[in-house]
Design an enzyme around this catalytic site. Structure first.
Site, mmCIF file in Angstrom:
data_model
loop_
_atom_site.group_PDB
_atom_site.id
_atom_site.type_symbol
_atom_site.label_atom_id
_atom_site.label_comp_id
_atom_site.label_asym_id
_atom_site.label_seq_id
_atom_site.Cartn_x
_atom_site.Cartn_y
_atom_site.Cartn_z
ATOM 1 N N HIS A 82 0.841 -1.206 0.000
ATOM 2 C CA HIS A 82 0.000 0.000 0.000
ATOM 3 C C HIS A 82 0.878 1.259 0.000
ATOM 4 C CE1 HIS A 82 -3.133 -2.627 2.235
ATOM 5 N NE2 HIS A 82 -3.638 -2.369 1.039
ATOM 6 N N SER B 74 -2.690 -7.914 2.980
ATOM 7 C CA SER B 74 -3.075 -7.780 4.389
ATOM 8 C C SER B 74 -3.499 -9.137 4.943
ATOM 9 C CB SER B 74 -4.232 -6.788 4.525
ATOM 10 O OG SER B 74 -3.845 -5.525 4.050
ATOM 11 N N LYS C 39 -14.835 -9.052 3.380
ATOM 12 C CA LYS C 39 -13.765 -9.247 4.367
ATOM 13 C C LYS C 39 -14.259 -8.938 5.773
ATOM 14 C CE LYS C 39 -10.022 -8.096 1.164
ATOM 15 N NZ LYS C 39 -9.041 -7.080 0.788
ATOM 16 N N ARG D 222 -1.833 -6.692 -8.099
ATOM 17 C CA ARG D 222 -0.672 -7.550 -7.870
ATOM 18 C C ARG D 222 -0.624 -8.741 -8.820
ATOM 19 N NH1 ARG D 222 -2.611 -8.320 -1.906
ATOM 20 N NH2 ARG D 222 -4.428 -8.466 -3.244
HETATM 21 O O1 PNS Z 1 -8.492 -3.289 -0.092
HETATM 22 P P1 PNS Z 1 -9.729 -3.888 -0.725
HETATM 23 O O2 PNS Z 1 -10.431 -4.813 0.247
HETATM 24 O O3 PNS Z 1 -9.439 -4.534 -2.051
HETATM 25 O O4 PNS Z 1 -10.713 -2.654 -1.045
HETATM 26 C C1 PNS Z 1 -12.012 -2.870 -1.569
HETATM 27 C C2 PNS Z 1 -12.875 -1.615 -1.345
HETATM 28 C C3 PNS Z 1 -13.000 -1.333 0.149
HETATM 29 C C4 PNS Z 1 -12.225 -0.434 -2.036
HETATM 30 C C5 PNS Z 1 -14.270 -1.905 -1.978
HETATM 31 O O5 PNS Z 1 -14.864 -3.012 -1.346
HETATM 32 C C6 PNS Z 1 -15.179 -0.672 -1.920
HETATM 33 O O6 PNS Z 1 -15.111 0.179 -2.773
HETATM 34 N N1 PNS Z 1 -15.996 -0.600 -0.843
HETATM 35 C C7 PNS Z 1 -16.907 0.516 -0.657
HETATM 36 C C8 PNS Z 1 -18.347 0.122 -1.018
HETATM 37 C C9 PNS Z 1 -18.543 0.199 -2.514
HETATM 38 O O7 PNS Z 1 -18.520 1.264 -3.112
HETATM 39 N N2 PNS Z 1 -18.755 -0.981 -3.130
HETATM 40 C C10 PNS Z 1 -19.014 -1.083 -4.554
HETATM 41 C C11 PNS Z 1 -17.736 -1.201 -5.343
HETATM 42 S S1 PNS Z 1 -18.100 -1.515 -7.037
#
Ligand code: PNS
Length: 165
Positions: free
Chosen positions: A16, A129, A40, A91
């Site tokens: 990150h 993570s 998650k 990644r």
């Molecule tokens: O680090 P991650 O877990 O890959 O991040 C994913 C994250 C938190 C960016 C994604 O789940 C997200 O955008 N969550 C907010 C809710 C949302 O907008 N969901 C629709 C995405 S299309």
């Protein structure tokens, strides 16, 4: 230009930090957004994640960022912040497929919202993570994976969770 780097950051990793450092070279302000990933389960509280991100970025001498916590949709945060650029790291091929799908969904929800994907550097491509949590939970050395300043907080969190069991 301003951009949002959204993620779970549970906890922040060296991967990150590398994406943050590279993103800050191309944007004027980076909003690091701690958001909810429904796939998650949470490990650290959002507030602890925020403090750890701030400490890790300061340790690296980075500036031009702010860290926010948001439990809504990414597109709503982008609207509120007046931001039309999302930055994420990838990644692997699996990551690319997943992130491309999210980028398309976000663009359907908010036309004009673009996502730029930065490929992880070879030194950090294996770091996640999830891996950090697994290694730390079994007492392994996480110093290769996370910034030095957050190691103790991760170990402490596992001690607290074990005491609660
Ligand atoms: O680090 P991650 O877990 O890959 O991040 C994913 C994250 C938190 C960016 C994604 O789940 C997200 O955008 N969550 C907010 C809710 C949302 O907008 N969901 C629709 C995405 S299309």
């Amino acid at each position: 230009m301003r951009a949002i780097f959204p993620g779970s950051f549970d906890p922040i990793t060296k991967g990150h930090v590398d994406i943050i450092r590279r993103a800050l070279k191309v944007v004027d302000e980076l909003i690091i957004a701690i958001m909810v990933n429904p796939d998650k389960q949470g490990f650290l509280s959002a507030q602890k994640r925020k403090l750890m991100i701030e400490a890790a970025c300061l340790e690296e001498g980075l500036s031009g960022f702010k860290v926010v916590v948001d439990d809504g949709l990414l597109v709503d945060l982008a609207k509120r912040e007046g931001v039309s650029l999302i930055i994420k790291g990838v990644r692997s091929a699996a990551d690319l497929e997943h992130e491309a799908a999210m980028a398309r969904a976000n663009k359907l929800l908010l036309p004009g919202l673009e996502t730029v994907l930065l490929p992880a550097n070879s030194q950090t491509a294996e770091i996640s993570s999830t891996l950090v949590r697994q290694i730390a939970s079994l007492g392994g050395d996480i110093s290769h994976f996370v910034p030095a300043c957050v190691i103790q907080a991760i170990i402490d969190q596992f001690s607290t969770l074990k005491q609660q069991d």
